[in-house]
Write a protein that holds these residues in place. Structure first.
Motif, mmCIF file in Angstrom:
data_model
loop_
_atom_site.group_PDB
_atom_site.id
_atom_site.type_symbol
_atom_site.label_atom_id
_atom_site.label_comp_id
_atom_site.label_asym_id
_atom_site.label_seq_id
_atom_site.Cartn_x
_atom_site.Cartn_y
_atom_site.Cartn_z
ATOM 1 N N ASP A 8 45.978 37.339 133.634
ATOM 2 C CA ASP A 8 44.580 37.184 133.372
ATOM 3 C C ASP A 8 44.193 35.968 134.029
ATOM 4 O O ASP A 8 45.030 35.188 134.163
ATOM 5 C CB ASP A 8 44.142 37.497 132.036
ATOM 6 C CG ASP A 8 42.924 37.181 131.958
ATOM 7 O OD1 ASP A 8 41.850 37.804 132.531
ATOM 8 O OD2 ASP A 8 42.160 36.267 130.945
ATOM 9 N N ASP A 10 40.710 34.115 133.455
ATOM 10 C CA ASP A 10 39.808 33.186 132.866
ATOM 11 C C ASP A 10 40.428 33.060 131.367
ATOM 12 O O ASP A 10 40.472 34.102 130.692
ATOM 13 C CB ASP A 10 38.397 33.875 132.486
ATOM 14 C CG ASP A 10 37.773 34.252 133.661
ATOM 15 O OD1 ASP A 10 37.592 33.327 134.627
ATOM 16 O OD2 ASP A 10 37.074 35.535 133.967
ATOM 17 N N GLY A 11 40.523 31.841 130.983
ATOM 18 C CA GLY A 11 41.151 31.573 129.586
ATOM 19 C C GLY A 11 42.770 31.476 129.742
ATOM 20 O O GLY A 11 43.344 31.015 128.587
ATOM 21 N N GLU A 170 47.681 37.415 128.783
ATOM 22 C CA GLU A 170 46.371 37.619 128.487
ATOM 23 C C GLU A 170 45.742 36.615 127.334
ATOM 24 O O GLU A 170 46.511 36.374 126.476
ATOM 25 C CB GLU A 170 46.057 38.978 127.722
ATOM 26 C CG GLU A 170 45.552 39.918 128.980
ATOM 27 C CD GLU A 170 44.012 39.592 129.329
ATOM 28 O OE1 GLU A 170 43.443 39.019 128.593
ATOM 29 O OE2 GLU A 170 43.612 40.356 130.177
ATOM 30 N N ASP A 171 44.487 36.174 127.352
ATOM 31 C CA ASP A 171 43.948 35.463 126.247
ATOM 32 C C ASP A 171 42.850 36.697 125.280
ATOM 33 O O ASP A 171 42.211 35.650 124.449
ATOM 34 C CB ASP A 171 43.010 34.266 126.709
ATOM 35 C CG ASP A 171 41.911 34.665 127.260
ATOM 36 O OD1 ASP A 171 41.943 35.520 128.199
ATOM 37 O OD2 ASP A 171 40.969 33.834 127.287
HETATM 38 MG MG MG Z 1 40.821 35.926 129.994
#
Ligand code: MG
Ligand code: BG6
Length: 218
Positions: A8, A10-11, A170-171
Motif C-alpha cells: 500500500d 498512503d500511510g 497495509e495500514d
Molecule cells: Mg494506506
C-alpha cells in the motif's frame, strides 16, 4: 516462498494518509460534518468516491447532492490534497521503508504498489522510488476498491504469482480485509484495534524488517 511483495502507499511508504485526513476533514467541515481520527480509520484505503459517501452517511442527513455535485466535492478534496503533497520529497519516506525495499529487491522478489490512489504514480515519482517497483496498480482501472481483493489480485496476476505466495503491507482496516480476501499474507502497520486481522502486525514502519516477515510467512 514469497513470489511478490505488494505495498500500500498512503500511510505505509509515506505519511500521505495524514494529508488525506486533513483534506477530508476540511471538506467535511464545509458541509457541516465534523469528524476525528477515529472515524478517519474507516476512510483509510477507501476510494475517493466511497470516502465522500461515508462522510455524507456520517452526517446522517440527506444533503440531496446530485452526482455532479458529489463529483465536484471529490475534485475539490483532490485539489486541496494535491496542494498538501506538492512539496513531498525522498525525505518523506517513512522510517525503515527504504531498507525494507532494498532487502526485498536484493532477494530478487518483485514489488508492486497496490494503492487505491490515482495520485500514486506521482507520489512514487516525488519520493524517487520508481526503481524499486516493477508495477503500480492503476487505481483508475480497478472496478472494486478495498476491501475487495481486486487491487491486490491485479498486482499478483501481473507477476503471475499465486495469491498465497504474495505478501501485502497495509495500514488500513479495509486493506487488511482485502489482503485476507485475496488469500495473501497480510502485514499490518498500525494499531491492533483496526488491524487485528493481520497475519503479522507492527506498530510503526521502522519495525518492518524483511527477515522478520520472511520468518512469519507460512
Ligand atoms: Mg494506506
Ligand atoms: C488510499 C487512501 O490509498 O487512496 C485513501 O488511503 C484515499 O485515503 C484513496 O481516499 C484514494 O486516493 P486518491 O488520491 O485517488 O483520492
Amino acid at each position: 516462498t514469497i513470489k511478490a511483495f505488494i505495498f500500500d502507499l498512503d500511510g505505509v511508504i509515506t505519511d500521505t494518509a495524514e494529508y488525506h485526513f486533513q483534506a477530508w476533514k476540511a471538506l467535511g467541515e464545509e458541509l457541516g460534518i465534523s469528524f476525528g481520527r477515529d472515524f478517519n480509520e474507516q476512510l483509510k484505503g477507501v476510494s475517493r468516491e466511497e470516502s465522500l459517501e461515508r462522510i455524507l452517511a456520517l452526517g446522517d442527513r440527506d444533503l440531496g447532492l446530485s452526482e455532479e455535485e458529489k463529483a465536484a466535492l471529490c475534485a475539490k478534496k483532490n485539489d486541496h490534497y494535491k496542494q498538501l503533497i506538492e512539496g513531498i520529497s525522498p525525505k518523506d519516506i517513512l522510517p525503515g521503508i527504504e531498507d525494507l525495499l532494498k532487502d526485498v529487491k536484493a532477494a530478487g522478489i518483485p514489488m508492486a504498489i497496490g494503492s487505491a490512489s490515482r495520485n500514486a504514480p506521482a507520489i512514487i515519482e516525488k519520493l524517487e522510488l520508481n526503481g524499486y517497483f516493477d508495477y503500480i496498480v492503476d487505481a483508475g482501472k480497478v472496478t472494486k476498491g478495498k476491501p475487495d481483493p481486486e487491487t491486490f489480485t491485479v498486482a499478483a496476476d501481473h507477476f503471475g504469482a499465486d495469491y498465497g505466495s504474495c505478501v501485502g503491507v497495509e495500514d488500513a482496516h479495509a486493506g487488511i480485509e482485502a489482503l485476507k480476501a485475496a488469500g495473501m499474507f497480510a502485514v499490518g502497520v498500525g494499531s491492533e484495534e483496526s488491524l487485528g486481522k493481520a497475519d503479522y502486525r507492527v506498530d510503526s514502519t521502522e519495525q518492518l524488517k524483511f527477515d522478520a516477515i520472511v520468518q512469519r510467512f507460512v
